[in-house]
Design a protein around this motif. Sequence first.
Motif, PDB file in Angstrom:
ATOM      1  N   ALA A 161       0.824  -1.208   0.000  1.00 43.66           N
ATOM      2  CA  ALA A 161       0.000   0.000   0.000  1.00 43.66           C
ATOM      3  C   ALA A 161       0.860   1.261   0.000  1.00 43.66           C
ATOM      4  CB  ALA A 161      -0.925  -0.005   1.216  1.00 43.66           C
ATOM      5  N   LEU A 162       1.911   1.266   0.800  1.00 45.03           N
ATOM      6  CA  LEU A 162       2.774   2.447   0.885  1.00 45.03           C
ATOM      7  C   LEU A 162       3.526   2.705  -0.417  1.00 45.03           C
ATOM      8  CD1 LEU A 162       4.273   2.114   4.491  1.00 45.03           C
ATOM      9  CD2 LEU A 162       2.651   3.839   3.667  1.00 45.03           C
ATOM     10  N   VAL A 163       4.099   1.639  -0.981  1.00 43.19           N
ATOM     11  CA  VAL A 163       4.856   1.807  -2.226  1.00 43.19           C
ATOM     12  C   VAL A 163       3.922   2.209  -3.364  1.00 43.19           C
ATOM     13  CG1 VAL A 163       6.335   0.664  -3.915  1.00 43.19           C
ATOM     14  CG2 VAL A 163       6.657   0.210  -1.479  1.00 43.19           C
ATOM     15  N   ALA A 164       2.726   1.621  -3.403  1.00 43.45           N
ATOM     16  CA  ALA A 164       1.757   1.996  -4.436  1.00 43.45           C
ATOM     17  C   ALA A 164       1.343   3.454  -4.290  1.00 43.45           C
ATOM     18  CB  ALA A 164       0.525   1.088  -4.352  1.00 43.45           C
ATOM     19  N   LEU A 165       1.191   3.914  -3.059  1.00 43.61           N
ATOM     20  CA  LEU A 165       0.833   5.310  -2.820  1.00 43.61           C
ATOM     21  C   LEU A 165       1.938   6.242  -3.295  1.00 43.61           C
ATOM     22  CD1 LEU A 165      -1.131   7.363  -1.626  1.00 43.61           C
ATOM     23  CD2 LEU A 165      -0.025   7.013   0.611  1.00 43.61           C
ATOM     24  N   VAL A 166       3.175   5.876  -2.995  1.00 47.50           N
ATOM     25  CA  VAL A 166       4.312   6.695  -3.441  1.00 47.50           C
ATOM     26  C   VAL A 166       4.382   6.720  -4.964  1.00 47.50           C
ATOM     27  CG1 VAL A 166       6.827   6.876  -3.468  1.00 47.50           C
ATOM     28  CG2 VAL A 166       5.647   6.334  -1.335  1.00 47.50           C
ATOM     29  N   GLN A 167       4.203   5.561  -5.596  1.00 49.03           N
ATOM     30  CA  GLN A 167       4.227   5.511  -7.056  1.00 49.03           C
ATOM     31  C   GLN A 167       3.119   6.374  -7.663  1.00 49.03           C
ATOM     32  OE1 GLN A 167       4.277   1.632  -8.814  1.00 49.03           O
ATOM     33  NE2 GLN A 167       6.158   1.004  -7.823  1.00 49.03           N
ATOM     34  N   ALA A 168       1.923   6.293  -7.074  1.00 47.64           N
ATOM     35  CA  ALA A 168       0.805   7.077  -7.597  1.00 47.64           C
ATOM     36  C   ALA A 168       1.074   8.569  -7.473  1.00 47.64           C
ATOM     37  CB  ALA A 168      -0.478   6.702  -6.854  1.00 47.64           C
ATOM     38  N   ALA A 169       1.573   8.978  -6.308  1.00 47.07           N
ATOM     39  CA  ALA A 169       1.877  10.394  -6.111  1.00 47.07           C
ATOM     40  C   ALA A 169       2.961  10.856  -7.081  1.00 47.07           C
ATOM     41  CB  ALA A 169       2.324  10.623  -4.667  1.00 47.07           C
ATOM     42  N   ALA A 170       3.951   9.993  -7.309  1.00 51.05           N
ATOM     43  CA  ALA A 170       5.034  10.352  -8.223  1.00 51.05           C
ATOM     44  C   ALA A 170       4.549  10.394  -9.668  1.00 51.05           C
ATOM     45  CB  ALA A 170       6.179   9.352  -8.078  1.00 51.05           C
ATOM     46  N   PHE A 171       3.788   9.382 -10.086  1.00 52.46           N
ATOM     47  CA  PHE A 171       3.261   9.347 -11.450  1.00 52.46           C
ATOM     48  C   PHE A 171       2.420  10.588 -11.759  1.00 52.46           C
ATOM     49  CE2 PHE A 171       3.791   4.619 -12.292  1.00 52.46           C
ATOM     50  CZ  PHE A 171       4.468   4.797 -13.483  1.00 52.46           C
ATOM     51  N   SER A 172       1.686  11.080 -10.770  1.00 51.99           N
ATOM     52  CA  SER A 172       0.809  12.228 -11.004  1.00 51.99           C
ATOM     53  C   SER A 172       1.589  13.466 -11.448  1.00 51.99           C
ATOM     54  CB  SER A 172       0.004  12.542  -9.739  1.00 51.99           C
ATOM     55  OG  SER A 172       0.845  12.976  -8.684  1.00 51.99           O
ATOM     56  N   ALA A 173       2.871  13.519 -11.096  1.00 51.16           N
ATOM     57  CA  ALA A 173       3.693  14.658 -11.493  1.00 51.16           C
ATOM     58  C   ALA A 173       4.005  14.649 -12.984  1.00 51.16           C
ATOM     59  CB  ALA A 173       5.007  14.655 -10.692  1.00 51.16           C
ATOM     60  N   TYR A 174       3.785  13.500 -13.639  1.00 45.94           N
ATOM     61  CA  TYR A 174       4.101  13.378 -15.060  1.00 45.94           C
ATOM     62  C   TYR A 174       2.871  13.580 -15.942  1.00 45.94           C
ATOM     63  CZ  TYR A 174       8.433  11.435 -13.263  1.00 45.94           C
ATOM     64  OH  TYR A 174       9.636  11.261 -12.574  1.00 45.94           O
ATOM     65  N   VAL A 175       1.708  13.778 -15.324  1.00 48.94           N
ATOM     66  CA  VAL A 175       0.478  14.025 -16.088  1.00 48.94           C
ATOM     67  C   VAL A 175       0.472  15.492 -16.492  1.00 48.94           C
ATOM     68  CG1 VAL A 175      -2.034  13.807 -16.099  1.00 48.94           C
ATOM     69  CG2 VAL A 175      -0.662  12.257 -14.709  1.00 48.94           C
ATOM     70  N   ASP A 176       1.261  15.810 -17.503  1.00 48.95           N
ATOM     71  CA  ASP A 176       1.470  17.206 -17.884  1.00 48.95           C
ATOM     72  C   ASP A 176       1.574  17.338 -19.397  1.00 48.95           C
ATOM     73  OD1 ASP A 176       2.018  19.880 -17.898  1.00 48.95           O
ATOM     74  OD2 ASP A 176       4.057  19.693 -17.140  1.00 48.95           O
TER      75      ASP A 176
END
Length: 235
Positions: free
Chosen positions: A120-135
Amino acid sequence: MRAARDGWRLATGTLTVVRVGAPATVDAGCARWAMLLAPVAVLPLGLAVALVVWLGSLVPLPPLAVAGVAIGVLSLGSRALHWDGLSDTFDGLTASYDPDRSLAVMKTGTSGPAGSVGVALVALVQAAAFSAYVDTWASALLAGALVCLSRCALWIVCCTLVPPARGDGLGVLHTRTVPVPVAVVGGLLLSVTGGLVVVALVRRTVRRFGGVTGDVMGACIELALATTLLTWAWV
């Protein structure tokens, strides 16, 4: 080169859902090529993630939601194999200080409290990080490229200096197949920070289990992806 062709088939068939022919021969040479070609073998997954992230930037959706879809696509494309490895590795590291007991826990295939929280923690970190690339499309391509580069973690885990923890399983065939210089290059390609995280986990598992397993390989991939995404998002 027959070994390289067999290695590509082994890597693609193991790391993705893409259907390819079975390797003619599965031996140490084939396994070495499979590890070396891992970043190339998952190119379809990287392109799929890049497409999702780019399309997400064109519609009025929250970036975090788009990131969640990207992680879902990536998980489906890899059969969630690495998430299973991450869960089992966390469970093994917290189950017992006895190596045999820890390895037995990892082999059960069930997810305990530590494994569930870790995923859950790693998935949350990945999701937060991926969101920075939605540009932009360039950011989306970078996200896809980082998915491919995260598989360079296997170069470190399967370095000739790292022993297998068991006498059977996935680790036996693939460990100790990648030359040290290639492992160093892998660490650099993982934006250094990702490489350091992988090295830290490998050292920890070698001390606790006596070596690495296929589960550790999967765990290193997911942690490398999370760390590398964060690093490039910050840069």
